[in-house]
Scaffold this motif. Structure first.
Motif, PDB file in Angstrom:
ATOM      1  N   ASN A 150       0.924  -1.257   0.073  1.00  0.00           N
ATOM      2  CA  ASN A 150      -0.185   0.058  -0.143  1.00  0.00           C
ATOM      3  C   ASN A 150       0.734   1.267  -0.118  1.00  0.00           C
ATOM      4  O   ASN A 150       0.625   2.178  -0.626  1.00  0.00           O
TER       5      ASN A 150
ATOM      6  N   LEU B  52       1.206   6.877  -6.773  1.00  0.00           N
ATOM      7  CA  LEU B  52       0.048   7.845  -6.957  1.00  0.00           C
ATOM      8  C   LEU B  52       0.347   8.990  -6.522  1.00  0.00           C
ATOM      9  O   LEU B  52      -0.106  10.172  -7.116  1.00  0.00           O
TER      10      LEU B  52
ATOM     11  N   LEU C  70     -11.371   6.213  -7.173  1.00  0.00           N
ATOM     12  CA  LEU C  70      -9.871   6.504  -7.451  1.00  0.00           C
ATOM     13  C   LEU C  70      -9.708   5.804  -8.938  1.00  0.00           C
ATOM     14  O   LEU C  70      -9.324   6.774  -9.689  1.00  0.00           O
ATOM     15  N   ARG C  71     -10.135   4.903  -9.115  1.00  0.00           N
ATOM     16  CA  ARG C  71      -9.800   4.071 -10.255  1.00  0.00           C
ATOM     17  C   ARG C  71     -10.752   5.179 -11.711  1.00  0.00           C
ATOM     18  O   ARG C  71     -10.036   5.515 -12.646  1.00  0.00           O
TER      19      ARG C  71
ATOM     20  N   THR D  28      -5.184  -2.346  -8.976  1.00  0.00           N
ATOM     21  CA  THR D  28      -5.222  -2.973  -7.876  1.00  0.00           C
ATOM     22  C   THR D  28      -5.653  -2.266  -6.858  1.00  0.00           C
ATOM     23  O   THR D  28      -5.692  -2.961  -5.704  1.00  0.00           O
ATOM     24  N   SER D  29      -5.928  -0.979  -6.877  1.00  0.00           N
ATOM     25  CA  SER D  29      -6.679  -0.321  -5.910  1.00  0.00           C
ATOM     26  C   SER D  29      -8.165  -0.729  -5.421  1.00  0.00           C
ATOM     27  O   SER D  29      -8.914  -1.228  -6.341  1.00  0.00           O
ATOM     28  N   ARG D  30      -8.727  -0.595  -4.261  1.00  0.00           N
ATOM     29  CA  ARG D  30      -9.772  -1.138  -3.950  1.00  0.00           C
ATOM     30  C   ARG D  30     -10.839  -0.166  -3.888  1.00  0.00           C
ATOM     31  O   ARG D  30     -12.013  -0.049  -3.535  1.00  0.00           O
ATOM     32  N   PHE D  31     -10.568   1.300  -4.405  1.00  0.00           N
ATOM     33  CA  PHE D  31     -11.515   2.167  -4.428  1.00  0.00           C
ATOM     34  C   PHE D  31     -11.947   2.595  -5.767  1.00  0.00           C
ATOM     35  O   PHE D  31     -11.004   3.028  -6.731  1.00  0.00           O
TER      36      PHE D  31
ATOM     37  N   VAL E 293      -3.377   1.825  -9.898  1.00  0.00           N
ATOM     38  CA  VAL E 293      -4.797   2.113  -9.926  1.00  0.00           C
ATOM     39  C   VAL E 293      -5.579   0.819 -10.191  1.00  0.00           C
ATOM     40  O   VAL E 293      -6.615   0.625  -9.371  1.00  0.00           O
TER      41      VAL E 293
ATOM     42  N   ARG F 102       1.953   1.729  -3.377  1.00  0.00           N
ATOM     43  CA  ARG F 102       0.975   2.380  -4.302  1.00  0.00           C
ATOM     44  C   ARG F 102       0.594   3.845  -4.090  1.00  0.00           C
ATOM     45  O   ARG F 102       0.624   4.743  -5.083  1.00  0.00           O
TER      46      ARG F 102
END
Lengths: 270, 298
Positions: A5, A12, B113-114, B107-110, B105, A8
């Motif tokens: 995380n 970002l 956001l994506r 693998t993001s869980r939001f 992006v 990530r």
């Protein structure tokens, strides 16, 4: 997982920095003028600056004409491909991809040469008047076909994505069974189902025409993008302010489109 | 409606078939005619002009490869190579930087956001051109905000240079890469990662032996797409650097507007033809790669 995380958010964060700093700096540049302190002068001056309204109106007019023509050409063709002419599909695909192979600058070099044929070979024929008319600086129609060609790949992809989600043959068959003619079946049954795709295609074309600089500049016309560059020499703050505004408008349009159609992803891939 | 019904009754299968096919051809025809004129004429003009020379004395034209030879010599060659170098460097960097961003992006869980990143990428990928140049001039140009506040001028920073252009081009190339690679990253099934893990593979091994081979066609496809996009860019460079960096697009523009020797228009057309050939090569590489990568996404 925590490490992942961290990585990530690092990526970002860096990306956010790279993409937001120029935006923020542009805004600062327009309001924080050295020697004058904070001033919103650049923004208030925009509307009164010579050429802003006329160049913007010209760009919007060109965009409207381009959108109308590109949709009139492409929608029937794309629907027909699904209905009765699948063998033409590769042809249309190639035709719509060709503009990707010819960079705008090469394209405009070709157009310029064609336009020179007018005075050289056609000066005694009625065609010459057409050559003059389409190069009228008040509404240079010659730009519209050029923009239509440049928009073809985007429009093709947007419409193709939209049509993929619709069973056109069944839809048309149903409409025809209920007694609709061909035009009626298209307008009342197929088009409403393509609303999202049509919006996408129109928006991408609008963005393309509003931002287009190469063709217009080299053919000697002054729509919006060319005007910004011309004005930048004398009024740096103002030109950056207009750039910031044009990006904001584009962004708002796209977000509104995404909200209305729920088709963000097809839009972004255009 | 009655008329339509009677006609349908009177003429069964054969006419209904014809009726279905006729609109097909007729509907595609305007598009084909239009592109033949609006796209075909300029294309013919480029080809014709690139191979003709007009004798200024007698006014006669003759077919030769002289223009093409000229376009591959001296300052023109420098510009062509400059464009290729700039495009290659920025495409490679764009691909390298776009991949981790897209991965972060995907693998993001939001979902928000994506969506936000993909929407932003859609806008930014089309953001080339004049406003982009001005945003960077305002940020890092001679009188730019960062240049002033960080004192970059003393460190020898120059936006109007090769690396300055690379930095600016990345602004639309990275989002383009994100858009191109996201579907492929979406196609990487979690089961594959789990299977690799169950067999004792480390993350590095998973990427090296599973993910990268699957992604490779899309990665290469994205790379050439970025190259083509950077190669064709003109507005950004024209609005930003003028002609301090040799680029083929700037050379063509100069030659068309008659800023150089008179009679160089046909060399500009020959340069255009060079560009078309390079861009054609790029698409010839890109399309098969895209088809290959589509296999995994089905």
């Amino acid at each position: 997982m925590a490490r992942l995380n961290l990585w990530r958010w690092g990526v970002l964060g860096l990306a956010g920095l790279y993409f937001l700093v120029p935006m923020a700096a542009s805004v600062v540049f327009t309001v924080d003028v050295p020697g004058q302190g904070i001033t919103f002068d650049a923004y208030t001056r925009i509307f009164s600056t010579d050429g802003f309204v006329s160049s913007l109106l010209l760009s919007l007019g060109l965009a409207a004409a381009t959108i109308a023509i590109v949709l009139l050409l492409m929608v029937p063709a794309m629907v027909a491909l699904r209905l009765g002419a699948p063998r033409l599909r590769p042809v249309v695909e190639v035709v719509c991809s060709l503009p990707l192979v010819v960079p705008p600058i090469a394209f405009v070099a070709g157009i310029g040469t064609v336009l020179k044929w007018g005075p050289e070979h056609l000066s005694r024929t009625p065609l010459f008047q057409t050559f003059v008319a389409i190069q009228n600086p008040d509404f240079p129609f010659v730009l519209v076909p050029a923009y239509v060609v440049m928009a073809l790949p985007f429009v093709y992809r947007a419409l193709d994505a939209g049509l993929r989600a619709v069973d056109v043959p069944t839809l048309v068959e149903a409409a025809r069974s209920c007694g609709a003619g061909w035009p009626q079946a298209l307008v009342r049954a197929v088009l409403p189902n393509l609303r999202g795709a049509l919006l996408n295609a129109s928006f991408l074309t609008l963005a393309l025409v509003l931002g287009e600089f190469t063709v217009a500049q080299l053919l000697g016309f002054q729509p919006f993008a060319v005007w910004i560059v011309n004005v930048s020499g004398s009024q740096a703050q103002l030109s950056v302010a207009v750039s910031v505004l044009s990006l904001l408008v584009t962004w708002v349009l796209l977000l509104a489109l995404a909200g209305a159609g729920g088709r963000t992803r097809t839009a972004s891939r255009g | 409606m009655t008329a339509a019904l009677t006609r349908a009754d009177a003429a069964p299968v054969a006419s209904s078939k014809r009726r279905r096919r006729a609109p097909g051809w007729l509907a595609v025809l305007p598009l084909l005619v239009f592109t033949a004129v609006a796209f075909g004429l300029p294309a013919v003009a480029i080809l014709n002009g690139a191979f003709t020379v007009k004798d200024p004395a007698s006014g006669t034209t003759s077919y030769t490869t002289e223009n093409l030879t000229t376009s591959l010599q001296g300052a023109y060659l420098t510009a062509l190579l400059g464009s290729v170098k700039l495009s290659a460097v920025s495409a490679a960097l764009g691909a390298l930087l776009g991949l981790p961003l897209a991965q972060a992006v995907v693998t993001s869980r939001f979902p928000a956001l994506r969506e936000a990143v993909l929407t932003a990428s859609g806008v930014l990928a089309n953001f080339g051109g004049v406003p982009l140049a001005f945003a960077f001039v305002a940020t890092l140009g001679n009188a730019g905000v960062l240049t002033r506040h960080l004192g970059l001028a003393d460190t020898g920073w120059d936006l109007y240079s090769f690396w300055g252009l690379v930095l600016v081009y990345l602004y639309f190339l990275i989002p383009l890469m994100v858009l191109t690679i996201t579907p492929a990253l979406d196609g990487l099934r979690t089961q594959w990662r789990e299977a690799a893990q169950n067999n004792g593979a480390t993350a590095v091994q998973y990427w090296r032996h599973v993910a990268l081979p699957v992604l490779l066609p899309s990665l290469l496809g994205g790379l050439v797409l970025l190259f083509g996009s950077a190669f064709a860019a003109y507005a950004t460079a024209a609005a930003m650097v003028g002609s301090s960096v040799p680029l083929v697009t700037l050379q063509i523009a100069d030659a068309i507007s008659g800023n150089v020797l008179v009679g160089q228009e046909n060399v500009a057309l020959a340069l255009s033809l060079d560009m078309v050939l390079v861009a054609g090569l790029v698409m010839a590489v890109y399309l098969p790669l895209q088809r290959r990568s589509a296999r995994w996404l089905a």
